[in-house]
Design an enzyme around this catalytic site. Structure first.
Site, PDB file in Angstrom:
ATOM      1  N   ARG A 195       0.641  -1.072   0.068  1.00  0.00           N
ATOM      2  CA  ARG A 195       0.114   0.151  -0.077  1.00  0.00           C
ATOM      3  C   ARG A 195       1.190   0.939   0.306  1.00  0.00           C
ATOM      4  O   ARG A 195       0.010   2.128  -0.462  1.00  0.00           O
ATOM      5  CB  ARG A 195      -0.775  -0.004   1.144  1.00  0.00           C
ATOM      6  CG  ARG A 195      -1.881  -1.323   0.981  1.00  0.00           C
ATOM      7  CD  ARG A 195      -3.198  -1.085   1.697  1.00  0.00           C
ATOM      8  NE  ARG A 195      -2.707  -1.694   3.297  1.00  0.00           N
ATOM      9  CZ  ARG A 195      -3.544  -2.252   4.084  1.00  0.00           C
ATOM     10  NH1 ARG A 195      -4.576  -2.051   3.923  1.00  0.00           N
ATOM     11  NH2 ARG A 195      -2.812  -2.109   5.432  1.00  0.00           N
ATOM     12  N   ARG A 254      -2.180 -16.437   2.652  1.00  0.00           N
ATOM     13  CA  ARG A 254      -3.340 -16.892   3.130  1.00  0.00           C
ATOM     14  C   ARG A 254      -4.079 -18.278   1.313  1.00  0.00           C
ATOM     15  O   ARG A 254      -3.692 -17.055   0.665  1.00  0.00           O
ATOM     16  CB  ARG A 254      -4.512 -16.177   3.601  1.00  0.00           C
ATOM     17  CG  ARG A 254      -4.139 -16.330   5.178  1.00  0.00           C
ATOM     18  CD  ARG A 254      -5.311 -17.396   5.632  1.00  0.00           C
ATOM     19  NE  ARG A 254      -4.557 -16.979   7.640  1.00  0.00           N
ATOM     20  CZ  ARG A 254      -3.540 -16.180   8.068  1.00  0.00           C
ATOM     21  NH1 ARG A 254      -2.465 -17.704   7.876  1.00  0.00           N
ATOM     22  NH2 ARG A 254      -3.796 -16.658  10.034  1.00  0.00           N
ATOM     23  N   HIS A 302      -0.144 -25.498   6.184  1.00  0.00           N
ATOM     24  CA  HIS A 302       0.269 -25.149   6.694  1.00  0.00           C
ATOM     25  C   HIS A 302       1.096 -24.727   7.823  1.00  0.00           C
ATOM     26  O   HIS A 302       0.669 -24.755   9.441  1.00  0.00           O
ATOM     27  CB  HIS A 302      -1.442 -24.772   6.962  1.00  0.00           C
ATOM     28  CG  HIS A 302      -1.419 -22.879   7.618  1.00  0.00           C
ATOM     29  ND1 HIS A 302      -2.276 -22.267   7.463  1.00  0.00           N
ATOM     30  CD2 HIS A 302      -0.643 -22.045   8.140  1.00  0.00           C
ATOM     31  CE1 HIS A 302      -1.739 -21.275   7.554  1.00  0.00           C
ATOM     32  NE2 HIS A 302      -0.855 -20.887   8.475  1.00  0.00           N
ATOM     33  N   GLY A 304       4.453 -23.172   7.779  1.00  0.00           N
ATOM     34  CA  GLY A 304       4.783 -21.963   8.868  1.00  0.00           C
ATOM     35  C   GLY A 304       5.383 -21.735   9.580  1.00  0.00           C
ATOM     36  O   GLY A 304       6.873 -21.102  10.154  1.00  0.00           O
TER      37      GLY A 304
HETATM   38  P1  NDP Z   1       2.250  -7.157   8.317  1.00  0.00           P
HETATM   39  O1  NDP Z   1       0.834  -6.962   8.881  1.00  0.00           O
HETATM   40  O2  NDP Z   1       3.794  -7.334   8.920  1.00  0.00           O
HETATM   41  O3  NDP Z   1       2.500  -7.285   7.323  1.00  0.00           O
HETATM   42  C1  NDP Z   1       1.003  -7.406   5.903  1.00  0.00           C
HETATM   43  C2  NDP Z   1       1.966  -6.572   4.935  1.00  0.00           C
HETATM   44  O4  NDP Z   1       0.470  -7.294   4.034  1.00  0.00           O
HETATM   45  C3  NDP Z   1       1.874  -5.456   5.421  1.00  0.00           C
HETATM   46  O5  NDP Z   1       3.337  -5.389   4.632  1.00  0.00           O
HETATM   47  C4  NDP Z   1       0.959  -4.515   4.870  1.00  0.00           C
HETATM   48  O6  NDP Z   1       1.465  -3.749   3.638  1.00  0.00           O
HETATM   49  C5  NDP Z   1       0.563  -5.842   3.381  1.00  0.00           C
HETATM   50  N1  NDP Z   1      -0.606  -4.993   2.487  1.00  0.00           N
HETATM   51  C6  NDP Z   1      -1.411  -5.566   3.189  1.00  0.00           C
HETATM   52  N2  NDP Z   1      -2.365  -4.913   2.662  1.00  0.00           N
HETATM   53  C7  NDP Z   1      -2.054  -5.539   1.148  1.00  0.00           C
HETATM   54  C8  NDP Z   1      -2.300  -5.330  -0.387  1.00  0.00           C
HETATM   55  N3  NDP Z   1      -3.341  -5.073  -0.715  1.00  0.00           N
HETATM   56  N4  NDP Z   1      -0.471  -5.354  -1.169  1.00  0.00           N
HETATM   57  C9  NDP Z   1      -0.306  -5.467  -1.373  1.00  0.00           C
HETATM   58  N5  NDP Z   1       0.465  -5.444   0.659  1.00  0.00           N
HETATM   59  C10 NDP Z   1      -0.657  -5.093   1.264  1.00  0.00           C
HETATM   60  O7  NDP Z   1       2.300  -9.512   8.797  1.00  0.00           O
HETATM   61  P2  NDP Z   1       3.152 -10.098   9.249  1.00  0.00           P
HETATM   62  O8  NDP Z   1       4.133 -10.280   7.836  1.00  0.00           O
HETATM   63  O9  NDP Z   1       3.352 -10.885  10.059  1.00  0.00           O
HETATM   64  O10 NDP Z   1       2.372 -11.011   8.709  1.00  0.00           O
HETATM   65  C11 NDP Z   1       1.419 -11.692   7.008  1.00  0.00           C
HETATM   66  C12 NDP Z   1       0.629 -12.012   7.057  1.00  0.00           C
HETATM   67  O11 NDP Z   1       1.454 -13.599   6.935  1.00  0.00           O
HETATM   68  C13 NDP Z   1      -0.374 -13.001   8.649  1.00  0.00           C
HETATM   69  O12 NDP Z   1      -1.470 -12.438   7.777  1.00  0.00           O
HETATM   70  C14 NDP Z   1      -1.095 -14.209   8.260  1.00  0.00           C
HETATM   71  O13 NDP Z   1      -1.747 -14.439   6.897  1.00  0.00           O
HETATM   72  C15 NDP Z   1       0.207 -14.827   7.079  1.00  0.00           C
HETATM   73  N6  NDP Z   1       0.571 -15.346   7.691  1.00  0.00           N
HETATM   74  C16 NDP Z   1       1.129 -17.010   7.342  1.00  0.00           C
HETATM   75  C17 NDP Z   1       1.952 -17.929   8.218  1.00  0.00           C
HETATM   76  C18 NDP Z   1       2.343 -19.463   7.938  1.00  0.00           C
HETATM   77  O14 NDP Z   1       2.388 -20.485   8.166  1.00  0.00           O
HETATM   78  N7  NDP Z   1       1.894 -19.426   6.474  1.00  0.00           N
HETATM   79  C19 NDP Z   1       2.301 -17.985   9.148  1.00  0.00           C
HETATM   80  C20 NDP Z   1       2.214 -16.445  10.067  1.00  0.00           C
HETATM   81  C21 NDP Z   1       1.860 -15.720   9.009  1.00  0.00           C
HETATM   82  P3  NDP Z   1       0.964  -2.183   4.703  1.00  0.00           P
HETATM   83  O15 NDP Z   1       1.696  -2.694   5.340  1.00  0.00           O
HETATM   84  O16 NDP Z   1       1.064  -1.253   3.970  1.00  0.00           O
HETATM   85  O17 NDP Z   1      -0.639  -2.682   5.643  1.00  0.00           O
HETATM   86  C1  DGY Z   2      -0.392 -16.956  11.175  1.00  0.00           C
HETATM   87  O1  DGY Z   2      -0.127 -16.852  12.725  1.00  0.00           O
HETATM   88  O2  DGY Z   2      -0.991 -16.080  10.838  1.00  0.00           O
HETATM   89  C2  DGY Z   2      -0.431 -18.075  10.641  1.00  0.00           C
HETATM   90  O3  DGY Z   2      -1.253 -18.809  10.094  1.00  0.00           O
HETATM   91  C3  DGY Z   2      -0.297 -20.074  11.595  1.00  0.00           C
HETATM   92  O4  DGY Z   2       1.069 -19.382  12.717  1.00  0.00           O
END
Ligand code: NDP
Ligand code: DGY
Length: 337
Positions: A195, A254, A302, A304
């Site tokens: 964003r 996701r 899943h 991660g």
């Molecule tokens: P953060 O909130 O730090 O990062 C999320 C990022 O998504 C931010 O940089 C945000 O940008 C960006 N974002 C939001 N909207 C958009 C968009 N329209 N286009 C591009 N980027 C966008 O969260 P985390 O990094 O801690 O976690 C991210 C995601 O990873 C979690 O929400 C979860 O779904 C997933 N996850 C999966 C895991 C797994 O086991 N596979 C483990 C942990 C997490 P901005 O800063 O500009 O809002």
């Molecule tokens: C999260 O925390 O959102 C992951 O998908 C699982 O750890």
């Protein structure tokens, strides 16, 4: 919280959680804990029953704490709507399974688990990227099945990171941690989209670019954004059609960020080289799903954040969030609503 004459508050935990977390909850002396004591998801009716009258709910990303679309229905059935409920603590950083607007309206606080799983998830993303790009599951399978006849110059070749362009969609906590880990592999350009430009991108010499530029110029596209209405279905036919035919697509955010029919088409037609997914829709992905028939698609369940220590720390953090919420104190990690 005073004990004795006062009744303990009620807490419902929707799954067997890491024992470190359960210990924190049960030994705090501020709540009476009921647990769906299983590794399998709690049936919806049990969840509604369990949360009924509870002051605190500790849930997982696989529990829908929702508004059913209809408001009236929601009032009667939603797990999130109970007069006593003060706090929802999710054992995850992602919170797309929570109906945040409804929860906010009801003044319920939300705890989550950012930061503590960043390294584990970034590590897994790198592992998945390398496994997909260098075709590790295929190689292992060939060894086991007797397909390995001799060393062959053109057999099981894949794509390397050296000199490549990597595009990270969503340079948040995890996206940045992925970029940090990938750069030392010799990545030439690190693009990111989102964003807004991020000052912290300087650390990885990240170039903020429009999504289209990222998609068309990257050799590796890594999705690490959160799931929102804007990112739902972001990776669709048009998206894949802009990728290089030699590019590798990785998603550890996701499943719903991806249109899986379009991904299948892109992979099976050779529109893109390969995909690695740690997240799918639904989860688990049915064993007869078309994506699982493709050699160039690596699907993980899943995992991660699945290291013993990370899950233990997540358990403790989610327990402490819940306890703080019950007591009206500052949570270690509260989601700003
Ligand atoms: P953060 O909130 O730090 O990062 C999320 C990022 O998504 C931010 O940089 C945000 O940008 C960006 N974002 C939001 N909207 C958009 C968009 N329209 N286009 C591009 N980027 C966008 O969260 P985390 O990094 O801690 O976690 C991210 C995601 O990873 C979690 O929400 C979860 O779904 C997933 N996850 C999966 C895991 C797994 O086991 N596979 C483990 C942990 C997490 P901005 O800063 O500009 O809002
Ligand atoms: C999260 O925390 O959102 C992951 O998908 C699982 O750890």
């Amino acid at each position: 919280m005073m004990q004795g004459a006062r009744q303990l508050m009620k807490v419902y935990v929707t799954r067997r959680i890491p024992p470190e977390g359960m210990k924190v909850l049960t030994e705090a002396g501020v709540c009476k804990v009921s647990v769906w004591d299983s590794d399998e998801p709690v049936p919806r009716a049990e969840l509604l029953e369990g949360v009924s009258g509870a002051h605190g709910l500790l849930c997982l990303l696989s529990d829908r704490i929702d508004t059913d679309t209809d408001q009236h229905h929601y009032r009667r059935r939603s797990a999130g709507y109970r007069p006593n409920l003060k706090v929802i603590s999710t054992l995850s950083v992602g919170f797309d399974h929570l109906a945040i607007n409804e929860i906010k309206k009801r003044g319920v606080r939300v705890g989550y688990t950012p930061d503590v799983l960043t390294d584990a998830t970034a590590e897994l993303t790198v592992a998945l990227l390398l496994a997909t790009a260098r075709r590790l599951p295929e190689g292992v399978q060939e060894v086991k099945s007797g397909g390995w006849s001799t060393w062959k110059p053109l057999w099981l070749c894949g794509y390397g990171l050296t000199g490549s362009t990597v595009g990270v969609i969503g340079l948040g906590r995890i996206g940045l941690a992925i970029a940090r880990r990938l750069k030392p592999f010799g990545v030439k350009r690190l693009l990111y989209s989102g964003r807004a430009a991020k000052p912290q991108a300087a650390e990885v010499e990240g170039e903020y670019v429009p999504l289209d530029t990222l998609v068309s110029e990257s050799d590796f596209v890594v999705v690490s954004c959160s799931l929102t209405p804007d990112t739902q279905g972001l990776c669709d036919k048009a998206f894949f059609s802009k990728m290089k035919s030699t590019a590798v697509f990785i998603n550890t955010s996701r499943g719903s960020v991806v249109n899986q029919e379009d991904l299948y088409e892109a992979l099976s037609s050779g529109q893109i080289a390969a995909a690695g997914l740690d997240v799918t829709t639904p989860e688990p992905l049915p064993t007869d799903h078309p994506l699982l028939t493709l050699k160039n698609c690596v699907v993980l369940p899943h995992i991660g954040s699945a290291t013993y220590s990370t899950r233990g720390i997540m358990g403790v953090l989610s327990a402490n969030n819940l306890l703080a919420g019950l007591q009206g104190a500052a949570m270690p990690s509260e989601l700003a609503l």
